[in-house]
Design a protein around this motif. Structure first.
Motif, PDB file in Angstrom:
ATOM      1  N   ILE A 160       0.839  -1.205   0.000  1.00  0.00           N
ATOM      2  CA  ILE A 160       0.000   0.000   0.000  1.00  0.00           C
ATOM      3  C   ILE A 160       0.874   1.256   0.000  1.00  0.00           C
ATOM      4  CG2 ILE A 160      -1.615   1.369   1.380  1.00  0.00           C
ATOM      5  CD1 ILE A 160      -2.821  -1.285   2.346  1.00  0.00           C
ATOM      6  N   ILE A 161       1.893   1.261   0.841  1.00  0.00           N
ATOM      7  CA  ILE A 161       2.762   2.432   0.965  1.00  0.00           C
ATOM      8  C   ILE A 161       3.522   2.700  -0.329  1.00  0.00           C
ATOM      9  CG2 ILE A 161       4.844   3.299   2.098  1.00  0.00           C
ATOM     10  CD1 ILE A 161       3.811   1.927   4.662  1.00  0.00           C
ATOM     11  N   VAL A 162       4.167   1.673  -0.882  1.00  0.00           N
ATOM     12  CA  VAL A 162       4.973   1.862  -2.093  1.00  0.00           C
ATOM     13  C   VAL A 162       4.092   2.227  -3.281  1.00  0.00           C
ATOM     14  CG1 VAL A 162       6.502   0.717  -3.737  1.00  0.00           C
ATOM     15  CG2 VAL A 162       6.810   0.344  -1.282  1.00  0.00           C
ATOM     16  N   ALA A 163       2.935   1.559  -3.415  1.00  0.00           N
ATOM     17  CA  ALA A 163       2.039   1.847  -4.537  1.00  0.00           C
ATOM     18  C   ALA A 163       1.564   3.295  -4.492  1.00  0.00           C
ATOM     19  CB  ALA A 163       0.852   0.887  -4.518  1.00  0.00           C
ATOM     20  N   SER A 164       1.103   3.748  -3.339  1.00  0.00           N
ATOM     21  CA  SER A 164       0.610   5.124  -3.230  1.00  0.00           C
ATOM     22  C   SER A 164       1.747   6.131  -3.390  1.00  0.00           C
ATOM     23  CB  SER A 164      -0.086   5.331  -1.881  1.00  0.00           C
ATOM     24  OG  SER A 164       0.820   5.130  -0.800  1.00  0.00           O
ATOM     25  N   LEU A 165       2.927   5.772  -2.945  1.00  0.00           N
ATOM     26  CA  LEU A 165       4.070   6.674  -2.994  1.00  0.00           C
ATOM     27  C   LEU A 165       4.472   6.998  -4.426  1.00  0.00           C
ATOM     28  CD1 LEU A 165       6.248   8.151  -1.330  1.00  0.00           C
ATOM     29  CD2 LEU A 165       7.567   6.030  -1.318  1.00  0.00           C
ATOM     30  N   PHE A 166       4.440   5.997  -5.306  1.00  0.00           N
ATOM     31  CA  PHE A 166       4.940   6.196  -6.668  1.00  0.00           C
ATOM     32  C   PHE A 166       3.833   6.405  -7.709  1.00  0.00           C
ATOM     33  CE2 PHE A 166       8.634   4.311  -4.647  1.00  0.00           C
ATOM     34  CZ  PHE A 166       9.672   5.062  -5.185  1.00  0.00           C
ATOM     35  N   ILE A 167       2.605   6.053  -7.366  1.00  0.00           N
ATOM     36  CA  ILE A 167       1.531   6.225  -8.345  1.00  0.00           C
ATOM     37  C   ILE A 167       0.922   7.622  -8.259  1.00  0.00           C
ATOM     38  CG2 ILE A 167      -0.786   5.447  -9.003  1.00  0.00           C
ATOM     39  CD1 ILE A 167       0.052   2.623  -8.206  1.00  0.00           C
ATOM     40  N   PHE A 206      14.222   6.649   3.357  1.00  0.00           N
ATOM     41  CA  PHE A 206      13.958   6.803   4.788  1.00  0.00           C
ATOM     42  C   PHE A 206      13.266   5.557   5.358  1.00  0.00           C
ATOM     43  CE2 PHE A 206       9.880   7.913   6.958  1.00  0.00           C
ATOM     44  CZ  PHE A 206      10.338   7.909   8.270  1.00  0.00           C
ATOM     45  N   LEU A 207      12.259   5.059   4.659  1.00  0.00           N
ATOM     46  CA  LEU A 207      11.535   3.877   5.123  1.00  0.00           C
ATOM     47  C   LEU A 207      12.423   2.638   5.109  1.00  0.00           C
ATOM     48  CD1 LEU A 207       8.105   4.429   3.317  1.00  0.00           C
ATOM     49  CD2 LEU A 207       8.596   4.736   5.750  1.00  0.00           C
ATOM     50  N   LEU A 208      13.156   2.455   4.015  1.00  0.00           N
ATOM     51  CA  LEU A 208      14.024   1.276   3.897  1.00  0.00           C
ATOM     52  C   LEU A 208      15.092   1.255   4.989  1.00  0.00           C
ATOM     53  CD1 LEU A 208      14.639   0.978   0.033  1.00  0.00           C
ATOM     54  CD2 LEU A 208      13.421  -0.643   1.500  1.00  0.00           C
ATOM     55  N   LEU A 209      15.722   2.388   5.218  1.00  0.00           N
ATOM     56  CA  LEU A 209      16.798   2.424   6.214  1.00  0.00           C
ATOM     57  C   LEU A 209      16.259   2.153   7.613  1.00  0.00           C
ATOM     58  CD1 LEU A 209      19.129   5.362   5.110  1.00  0.00           C
ATOM     59  CD2 LEU A 209      19.196   2.954   4.512  1.00  0.00           C
ATOM     60  N   THR A 210      15.061   2.663   7.915  1.00  0.00           N
ATOM     61  CA  THR A 210      14.482   2.416   9.237  1.00  0.00           C
ATOM     62  C   THR A 210      14.145   0.937   9.405  1.00  0.00           C
ATOM     63  OG1 THR A 210      13.524   4.637   9.193  1.00  0.00           O
ATOM     64  CG2 THR A 210      12.710   3.131  10.864  1.00  0.00           C
TER      65      THR A 210
END
Length: 265
Positions: free
Chosen positions: A14-21, A137-141
């Protein structure tokens, strides 16, 4: 464990889809997470400490902070947080004056702890390469948390903060730093415009430290409240606040270092 993995994958999609779409959808996802997090925090404060924090102005103000940060930048976010604090003071006046100072202090704390810190995610997003900054930021956390858990579970012997979180170890912290620095170098080199690998090492180090402190900070709050989890909304994960604990304090750190390294974009 299966439920926890399933929930984690679902949230990630959900996060990745909304982030890039479509960026505004991701802003909406952040706003919803903030409102739910505020509801969990204020509910636990009422249940365990009888602290009556006014949720309505916090929720409305929290959404306003996120939107203002995305649309108007840092200035908009500062104005929104100031108005939210004022709204909390006024809203609480509709109830008896007993414990007024205690309740509004907790309310202002909640406003800064949840929506204001989350606003820095919106600030990261409002750049040319915003989705990649937020993803970094999300990946590193996540990598930091994973490294701390994996190394701590396998090699952990020396407690990091036994009175706050007995399960955390110094070895786990070292794992968090190592994993995050490696991931940071890769992300800055290949995902961030004009980023350089050595900047990623510093970013990863800072993220590992802030994520650990954030986790310890929420553990301190939960120990004071006498609870294990902030909520039960996410099977295998606890509540939304149990997932945001390391993300919230890391957001301003990541935003600041990315601005220093590659500019505001």
């Amino acid at each position: 464990m299966r439920a926890a993995i399933g929930v984690g994958i679902g949230l990630g999609v959900i996060i990745v889809a909304s982030l890039f779409i479509y960026k505004p959808v991701f802003v909406g996802v952040v706003a919803v997470a903030v409102v739910v997090g505020l509801w969990e925090l204020t509910s636990r404060l009422t249940e365990r400490k009888d602290i009556r924090v006014p949720l309505v102005p916090l929720a409305v103000g929290g959404v306003a902070m996120i939107v203002a940060g995305y649309v108007r930048g840092a200035q908009g976010a500062v104005v929104a947080v100031a108005l939210t604090a004022l709204a909390v003071l006024v809203w609480r006046m509709t109830e008896p004056p007993d414990n007024y100072l205690r309740d509004v202090t907790a309310g202002v704390f909640a406003a800064f702890y949840v929506p204001f810190l989350a606003t820095f995610v919106a600030l990261m997003l409002d750049t040319a390469d915003g989705p990649w900054r937020v993803l970094t930021f999300l990946l590193l956390t996540v990598v930091s948390d994973t490294g701390a858990y994996a190394v701590g579970w396998r090699f952990g012997k020396h407690p990091l903060a036994p009175r706050i979180s007995p399960g955390k170890t110094r070895e786990g912290l070292l794992g968090a730093v190592t994993f995050a620095m490696v991931a940071g170098a890769l992300c800055m080199q290949y995902l961030i415009d004009d980023g350089v690998w050595w900047q990623g090492l510093l970013l990863g180090l800072a993220v590992a430290v802030s994520a650990t402190l954030g986790d310890l900070g929420e553990s301190m709050i939960k120990r004071d409240l006498g609870i294990k989890d902030m909520g039960k909304l996410l099977p295998g994960h606890g509540g939304i606040m149990d997932r945001l604990d390391s993300l919230l304090p890391t957001a301003p750190v990541a935003w600041l270092l990315l601005v220093i390294f590659v500019g505001g974009g």
